[in-house]
Structure formats: structure tokens, C-alpha cells
Scaffold this active site. Structure first.
Site, PDB file in Angstrom:
ATOM      1  CG  HIS A 185      43.442  38.496  41.177  1.00 31.03           C
ATOM      2  ND1 HIS A 185      42.295  38.847  40.430  1.00 31.03           N
ATOM      3  CD2 HIS A 185      43.225  36.862  41.257  1.00 31.03           C
ATOM      4  CE1 HIS A 185      41.602  37.834  40.157  1.00 31.03           C
ATOM      5  NE2 HIS A 185      41.928  36.704  40.792  1.00 31.03           N
ATOM      6  CB  CYS A 239      40.362  43.551  39.289  1.00 27.53           C
ATOM      7  SG  CYS A 239      39.692  43.906  40.523  1.00 27.53           S
TER       8      CYS A 239
HETATM    9 MG    MG Z   1      41.082  34.967  40.143  1.00 36.05          MG
END
Ligand code: MG
Length: 297
Positions: free
Chosen positions: A209, A240
Site C-alpha cells: 500500500h 486506507c
Molecule cells: Mg490492499
């Protein structure tokens, strides 16, 4: 630097990306988007999730998506499957690859599936068994490998334990997830080396990420150690959930740009990926901003 000459990109946008987006994307748009992605030269698209519709309303149309997309025989169409009921639904629509998932940290697993790791393993085992019996490919996502929002850093022994369990069940590929985007290249080097001490490199894919802007640096680190499979999402889709406004998954366009500049083969047409990104950005506001950044650059 010592890179693999070829990298496989696994597009997880229609599942992992949309899962974390609040704006509900209409079924028709999902189908059209996945069809556009199928035309980019990608060999892998994760199209949805067969979790209970109440858990992730965004993906409640998994069956319809799977039925309506145009399937390219060169593309593996995968979906997330949490339990036997999910597997039944996935088998009904003949998904190519079944993806099971578990967290490396106890608290994250508990919050995610409402079960301890010990109680999750037998459920996955059943799914894996039946998936293999039905001649499905099997992938295992391991979340919070580099850190957990509740417990901090994850122990590598715990990660190795879970990897072992999944491989024993017949999982062919492990997707090693930096779920909250906390990994840095040194940490990636340590974890990758530990994994490669125990498992062959073709069993390992990395799932980074870009929450803190380290995803590409982490990719380079893993590539230097021989890893050649990476998950990403068009437009970096999938913010996120623990850090408001933060970037989500590593963006497929960014990964492609870097790899192609370095002469690494992916088989993917970047322009067609941009077209697919532009298409879905009409339906996902968060993605438009990434697209704008690219268009203005
Ligand atoms: Mg992911």
C-alpha cells in the site's frame, strides 16, 4: 540492481480497491470496467468478493459481476472467498481462482472476521479443500504482515507460521500484504529474505500500500531479491480505512510506469490501463484525484 526481466501484475482494484470506497459503483460500470481491464493485456483480475453482502455492500453483486463480464481465456478471474457459503457462490459462477484470507495479527483478524486466527484456520482449510477438489486455483492473502493498526509490528515467526499453514492446505500463491502501508524497504528486505529461506519465490506475491509513499521503493527491494509478482489497483483505488485521506493500494499506473521505464516486461498496455482508469474515475471520486495528478504531470 538485479531485477527479474518480467513482472506479473495482479489487478485487485475491482475487489480490494472498491471494498474500501464508500461511493457505490453501479453493476453496469463494474462490468464495463472489468471488460476494459481484460483488454489491457493483464493476466489476472480479482473481480469481487463472496463475503456476506451485509459485510461489504459495495460487493454484494459479485454473482452478477461474474456472470456478466466478458471472459478472456488469457485472464485469470479471481474472487475473495471467506467460507463455504462464499465458495458455493463462487463455484456457481465458475470463478477461476479462489482467494482465502487471514491476518497475521490476532486483533486485526478478530476485527476483520470476528474470529481468532486459530478458529479461522479450519474454516479456510475446508474452503481450500473443496476449491482444490473443484480444480480451482488457490491464493492466500495474509494481511498486516508488516504491521497491525492495533498491535504494531508483526512477528516474522507468526507470518511464517501462517504461510506454512496456507501452503499445507494447497494454497499455491501467498499474497504478502502491507495492509496499512507501514513497510519500508529495509523491513521488506528482512521479511522477504525470511520468506525466501522457507518458501520458493514463485509462491510469493507482494501486496503493498502507498499510504506513506513507500510502495514503489518496497517493490524495488522485493524485485532485487527475485520477487516478480505484485498486486496493485488502477488509480491506487482503495483508501486506507485506518488513515483518512491516505492513498490506498499501490497504483497500477505508477507500477507500470516504473517497470516499463526500467525495461521490465509486463505484457500490459499502459495506455489501455489509463483508459480503464479514466472510465472508473467517473464513478469513484477518490480515483479522479489520482487521475488528475497523472493527467497534469
Ligand atoms: Mg490492499
Amino acid at each position: 540492481m538485479n531485477f527479474p526481466p518480467e513482472v506479473t501484475i495482479k489487478e485487485v482494484g475491482p475487489r480490494d480497491g472498491l471494498q474500501n470506497e464508500r461511493t457505490v459503483v453501479p453493476l453496469d460500470a463494474k462490468v464495463e470496467w472489468i471488460n476494459l481491464l481484460s483488454e489491457t493485456g493483464m493476466s489476472y483480475i480479482e473481480i469481487s468478493s463472496f463475503v456476506r453482502p451485509e459485510w461489504i455492500p459495495q460487493l454484494k453483486d459479485a454473482t452478477e459481476v461474474a456472470k456478466r463480464i466478458k471472459r478472456d481465456p488469457n485472464v485469470t478471474y479471481a474472487a475473495l472467498v471467506p467460507n463455504q457459503r462464499g465458495l458455493e457462490r463462487a463455484l456457481e459462477v465458475d470463478i477461476d481462482e479462489v482467494c482465502v484470507f487471514i491476518s497475521a495479527s490476532e486483533t486485526h483478524n478478530l476485527k476483520n472476521v470476528n474470529k481468532t486466527i486459530a478458529d479461522t484456520i479450519p474454516i479456510i482449510d475446508k474452503v481450500a479443500n473443496e476449491a482444490v477438489q473443484n480444480r480451482k486455483q488457490l491464493r492466500g492473502y495474509i494481511s498486516t504482515v508488516f504491521g497491525c493498526p492495533y498491535e504494531g509490528e508483526t512477528s516474522i515467526d507468526q507470518v511464517l507460521f501462517i504461510c506454512d499453514k496456507l501452503l499445507e492446505m494447497g494454497v499455491q500463491e501467498l499474497s504478502i500484504g502491507d495492509t496499512i502501508g507501514v513497510a519500508d524497504p529495509l523491513h521488506v528486505e528482512n521479511v522477504t529474505k525470511a520468506l525466501l529461506n522457507h518458501f520458493p519465490k514463485d509462491r510469493i506475491a507482494m501486496h503493498f500500500h502507498d499510504t506513506r509513499g513507500t510502495a514503489l521503493a518496497n517493490v524495488i527491494t522485493a524485485m532485487n531479491l527475485g520477487i516478480s509478482k505484485f498486486d496493485s489497483t488502477v488509480g491506487g483505488l482503495g483508501g486506507c480505512p485506518y488513515a483518512k485521506g491516505a492513498s490506498g493500494n499501490l497504483a497500477t499506473e505508477d507500477l507500470l510506469y516504473m517497470l516499463h521505464r526500467m525495461g521490465v516486461h509486463t505484457g500490459i498496455n499502459s495506455e489501455k490501463v489509463s483508459e480503464a482508469a479514466t472510465y472508473i474515475s467517473q464513478h469513484v471520486p477518490a480515483l479522479s484525484s489520482h487521475q488528475m495528478k497523472l493527467l497534469n504531470s
